[in-house]
Design an enzyme around this catalytic site. Structure first.
Site, PDB file in Angstrom:
ATOM      1  CE  LYS A  11       4.853  -4.078   0.222  1.00 58.15           C
ATOM      2  NZ  LYS A  11       3.513  -3.571   0.309  1.00 58.15           N
ATOM      3  CG  HIS A  93       6.046   1.536   3.044  1.00 55.84           C
ATOM      4  ND1 HIS A  93       4.853   0.928   3.355  1.00 55.84           N
ATOM      5  CD2 HIS A  93       6.291   1.243   1.738  1.00 55.84           C
ATOM      6  CE1 HIS A  93       4.404   0.285   2.288  1.00 55.84           C
ATOM      7  NE2 HIS A  93       5.260   0.450   1.298  1.00 55.84           N
ATOM      8  CD  GLU A 168       4.672   3.349  -2.033  1.00 59.90           C
ATOM      9  OE1 GLU A 168       4.954   2.507  -2.869  1.00 59.90           O
ATOM     10  OE2 GLU A 168       4.771   3.144  -0.808  1.00 59.90           O
ATOM     11  CB  SER A 215      -1.460  -2.519  -7.074  1.00 62.50           C
ATOM     12  OG  SER A 215      -1.947  -2.806  -5.775  1.00 62.50           O
TER      13      SER A 215
HETATM   14  C1  PEP Z   1       4.962  -0.808  -1.609  1.00 61.59           C
HETATM   15  O1  PEP Z   1       5.276  -1.661  -0.812  1.00 61.59           O
HETATM   16  O2  PEP Z   1       5.487   0.288  -1.559  1.00 61.59           O
HETATM   17  C2  PEP Z   1       3.976  -1.131  -2.631  1.00 61.59           C
HETATM   18  C3  PEP Z   1       3.668  -0.213  -3.506  1.00 61.59           C
HETATM   19  O3  PEP Z   1       3.433  -2.388  -2.600  1.00 61.59           O
HETATM   20  P1  PEP Z   1       2.547  -3.074  -3.755  1.00 61.59           P
HETATM   21  O4  PEP Z   1       3.279  -2.877  -5.054  1.00 61.59           O
HETATM   22  O5  PEP Z   1       2.452  -4.508  -3.366  1.00 61.59           O
HETATM   23  O6  PEP Z   1       1.225  -2.374  -3.782  1.00 61.59           O
END
Ligand code: PEP
Length: 264
Positions: A11, A93, A168, A215
């Protein structure tokens, strides 16, 4: 057999001076041939991360790309600009869908640009919490897949073998809350079935790796990799910590070996 993939999404973290050392630390902590490893740093860190990862087997990815080849688009990055810097690219995303108002149609065009340019896309889909609570999670994700395929001109399965999809759930990203492994696996099945319903053959849909993201940590990755429908993870926060990445990739390597043995 589908590969096991662990992709790191850094990120808007790291700088050109600290990204290389972090990438090197992750490479040292995750050495294995059994897992496809990808690190996606910010654009300005692509070159130092590429240099740090040379010879490690870890691929470099961008976090986004513009759908057009060139033009008057201030601040944007084209696929051609990524040549020599990245071989993978995150597309769609949820943070970009939220902050840059990216639609499924735009995401589909970006996917097409990646595929035409030789970038391997990690196509992110996932529902909001209220959509899951209303029992609409699968319908929402199926629609994201369908619209992306249509907008990207990908409804014939031609790109099987290149596309990776990351499921996600938006409510799990950066919240410390994860989906249940069984729910993620059901969504992976729904995603492959949506590909089939939109012109892909069953065999083509079956080749698409589906990752879970939200996460993920070394402690939680096992629940997802225990599901045969899930082929790895897109990792955000934990991907900035070499120890966490070591645990995640070690668990992924165990899964890869077990699946290979089961396949004979
Ligand atoms: C992501 O950025 O795709 C993500 C899943 O972030 P995190 O693992 O911090 O939830």
């Amino acid at each position: 057999m589908r590969p096991i993939i662990i992709a790191a999404n850094w990120k808007m973290n790291t700088t050109p001076s600290d990204a290389g050392p972090l990438a090197s630390a992750i490479a040292a902590a995750t050495a294995t041939d059994d897992v496809v490893r990808v690190i996606c740093p910010p654009y300005v860190c692509l070159a130092p991360v590429r240099d740090a990862l040379a010879g490690t087997g870890i691929a470099v990815g961008a976090q986004d790309v513009h759908p057009l080849a060139a033009g008057a688009y201030t601040g944007e990055i084209s696929a051609g600009m990524l040549t020599g810097l990245a071989t993978w690219c995150i597309v769609g995303h949820s943070e970009r869908r939220r902050d840059q108002h990216e639609t499924d149609e735009l995401v589909g065009r970006k996917l097409a640009r990646c595929l035409e340019s030789g970038l391997r896309p990690i196509w992110c889909v996932g529902e909001q919490l209220d959509e899951r609570e209303a029992g609409r999670a699968e319908a929402v994700v199926r629609e994201q897949v369908e619209r992306g395929l249509v907008a990207g001109g990908m409804a014939n399965g031609e790109w099987a073998g290149s596309v990776v999809i990351a499921y996600e759930p938006v409510w799990a990203i950066g919240t410390g809350r994860t989906a249940r492994g069984a729910d993620a696996a059901a969504m992976a099945d729904a995603i492959r079935s949506a590909l089939e319903a939109n012109g892909w053959t069953r065999d083509a849909a079956a080749t698409v790796p589906v990752l879970y993201g939200g996460s993920v940590t070394a402690a939680s990755i096992g629940e997802f990799l225990a599901e045969p429908a899930i082929d790895g993870a897109l990792v955000g926060g934990a991907s900035l910590k070499p120890d966490e990445m070591a645990g995640i990739v070690a668990r992924a390597a165990t899964t890869a070996a077990a699946r290979r043995a089961a396949a004979g």
